[in-house]
Structures are given as C-alpha cells and as structure tokens.
Design an enzyme around this catalytic site. Structure first.
Site, mmCIF file in Angstrom:
data_model
loop_
_atom_site.group_PDB
_atom_site.id
_atom_site.type_symbol
_atom_site.label_atom_id
_atom_site.label_comp_id
_atom_site.label_asym_id
_atom_site.label_seq_id
_atom_site.Cartn_x
_atom_site.Cartn_y
_atom_site.Cartn_z
ATOM 1 N N GLU A 110 22.594 8.730 -94.853
ATOM 2 C CA GLU A 110 22.958 10.160 -94.925
ATOM 3 C C GLU A 110 23.885 10.548 -93.769
ATOM 4 O OE1 GLU A 110 18.687 11.436 -95.409
ATOM 5 O OE2 GLU A 110 19.630 12.813 -96.832
ATOM 6 N N GLU A 130 13.913 5.945 -99.564
ATOM 7 C CA GLU A 130 12.869 6.941 -99.313
ATOM 8 C C GLU A 130 11.836 7.024 -100.435
ATOM 9 O OE1 GLU A 130 16.124 7.457 -98.761
ATOM 10 O OE2 GLU A 130 16.467 8.846 -97.097
#
Ligand code: HXC
Length: 254
Positions: A110, A130
């Site tokens: 990210e 995740e």
C-alpha cells in the site's frame, strides 16, 4: 533530525529513504510511519530535494507489523492504519518512486501504491495477504489498487491474498518497470526528474492524481487552472526561452 527506523540519504537533489527494520522484513510499525511522516515534512520544506525514492534493503516491507495489531480495538485499529501519512505521501508535491526488492506485502505494498512510479526486481514478491489474517488492506489499498489495475484484478489479489512476482505484476500494471537493480534505476529516474521544472511536476501530479477521482469536466477545469498558472512561473519563461535560444534550461523552482 535523526531516525531509528528509516535511513535517509540526500544526493544530487534526490532523497533516498531506506525502510530499516530488517529483522522483521521492514514491517511497518507506528514509530516507522511517524518517522516517514516527519521525513516527508522535512523533504517538502527542503528546496534542494526535488525527488524521492523509497526502498528497503533486501525487502521493501512485509506489511504492517502484525505484532502491533493482534489486540487492537476498532478505534485503536483506525488510529493505527497509517492513512494520514500514506495520503501525505500520495499527495506529496515532488515525485516519489518506489524501488522494490524482496517482499512488498500488505501495508508495504500500500505504501508502494502511494508512490508515483514503482520499479521492481523480477524476483520481488508483492501482494495483499491481509485476508489470511482475517482483515483486508486498510491503508488505502482497496481504493488505490482498483484505480491502478482495475476492479476485478484488484478483487482477485485482495480476495486470494496471492503473491505475484515481477513479471505478472508488470503485466497487470501493479508495477511500471522491472530492473535488475531497482534502486539504481529508481535513483537514475529520480535524478532525471530532479532536473525538470518542480512547479510543473507538482501541478501535473495534482492533475493526474485528481483524474481517478473527479469527472472529466471537473478534471479539465483543474488542468486548465494548474496549466495556465504555470505562466506565472520563472521556470515556464526559462523553459521556453531556452528552447528558442537552443540551450538547456536551468529550472529554479520559481
Ligand atoms: C511482523 C513480521 C512481518 C509482519 C515478517 N515478520 N512479516 N513481523 N509483521 N508483517 C517477521 C517474522 O515474524 C520473522 O520474525 C521475520 O520477520 C522473518 O520472517 P519469516 O516469516 O521468518 O520469513 P519467511 O519465512 O521468509 O517468510 C516471509 C513472509 C512472512 C512470507 C513475508 O514473514 C509473512 O507472511 N509475513 C507476514 C506478511 C503479511 O501478512 N503482511 C500483511 C500484514 S497486515 P522472527 O522474530 O520470527 O524472526 C497489513 C495491514 C495493513 O499490512 C493495513 C494498514 C495498517
């Protein structure tokens, strides 16, 4: 200021930020993100620095530090999520390039998505694992990834948590270039950008960043304002005069 979790080197108008928690594959904890926030504040105010490279030796970053997150409440998770700092990097007024080796996962990827350009090694392993922790990317990933690679490819990466190497990442647009030595390549590009007109770069970035968020008409208005505003800069005069005088322009950022 001195930092413990990052190392910064300034050379040839380029700041290279090394993420530096090698024992945990540069997992991002709150301290490291706070240091990144401070560093970008300092770099923004330093006219000598005209472009930034973010990298990590051997690994970019294997995600947010999981040991920091296990017992968080929803409120604490919201405070932990790095969003303000990552937005600051995405909107940074100078070009930011990610040089990716090793793992760039979860919050690490990210962070790379907040950069303007991503250069990766073919052996780099990138993705959003995740989902295997019972969560999903929470530092802008669900928004920036589909804008970058398209909705269904983003869903596939986030839903499966699969890691992709350089080749497939390049093919799907997750990275822009592969290089044997991503840092060297990123610094070379950053040095090239450091020679361009800083205000034109900043305003071009603002226009391009808004392109994913606003309709075409609004985007056109933002472009018109930013573009015409450049005609109040010394660098516009210098760039055009240098062309006419058949010499190389020297841009001062004014
Ligand atoms: C904390 C981490 C870590 C992480 C690696 N480490 N990733 N610690 N948080 N994200 C630590 C390991 O615990 C280990 O510490 C050391 O780094 C080396 O890792 P190994 O697992 O031994 O290495 P390897 O077998 O090569 O496996 C590498 C790996 C694996 C595949 C990258 O470490 C892994 O799956 N890491 C987690 C990746 C992940 O799920 N990332 C997303 C996090 S969530 P010790 O002390 O045992 O040697 C996230 C959400 C962001 O990013 C949302 C916004 C904040």
């Amino acid at each position: 200021m001195s930092y413990e979790n990052i190392i910064i080197r300034n050379e040839n108008n380029v700041a290279v930020i090394n993420l530096n928690r090698p024992k945990s594959l540069n997992a991002l904890n709150s301290e490291m993100v706070a240091e990144l926030d401070k560093a970008f504040g300092e770099i923004a105010a330093d006219p000598e620095v005209r472009a930034v490279v973010i990298t990590g030796e051997k690994n970019f970053a294997a995600g947010a530090d999981i040991t920091n997150m296990v017992e968080l409440s929803p409120e604490e998770a919201r405070a932990f999520a790095f969003t303000a700092t990552f937005n600051k990097i995405a909107d940074f007024p100078k070009p930011v390039i990610a040089a990716i080796e090793g793992f760039a996962l979860g919050g690490g990827m990210e962070l790379a998505l907040c950069c303007d350009i991503r250069i990766a090694a073919s052996g780099a392993k990138m993705g959003f694992p995740e989902i295997n922790l019972g969560i999903f990317p929470g530092a802008g990933g669900t928004q920036r990834l589909p804008r970058l690679i398209g909705v269904s490819k983003a869903k596939r990466l986030i839903f499966t948590g699969a890691m992709v190497k350089g080749g497939p990442a390049l093919e799907m647009g997750l990275v822009d270039t592969l290089a044997e030595n991503p840092l060297e390549e990123a610094v070379k590009l950053a040095e090239e950008l450091a020679g361009k007109a800083p205000i034109a770069l900043k305003l071009a970035k603002e226009c391009i960043n808004s392109a994913g968020d606003v309709d075409l008409q609004t985007g056109g208005k933002i472009e018109a304002i930013n573009w015409s505003g450049l005609f109040a800069t010394a660098d516009q005069r210098e760039g055009m005069r240098a062309f006419i005088e058949k010499r190389k322009p020297v841009f001062t950022g004014k």
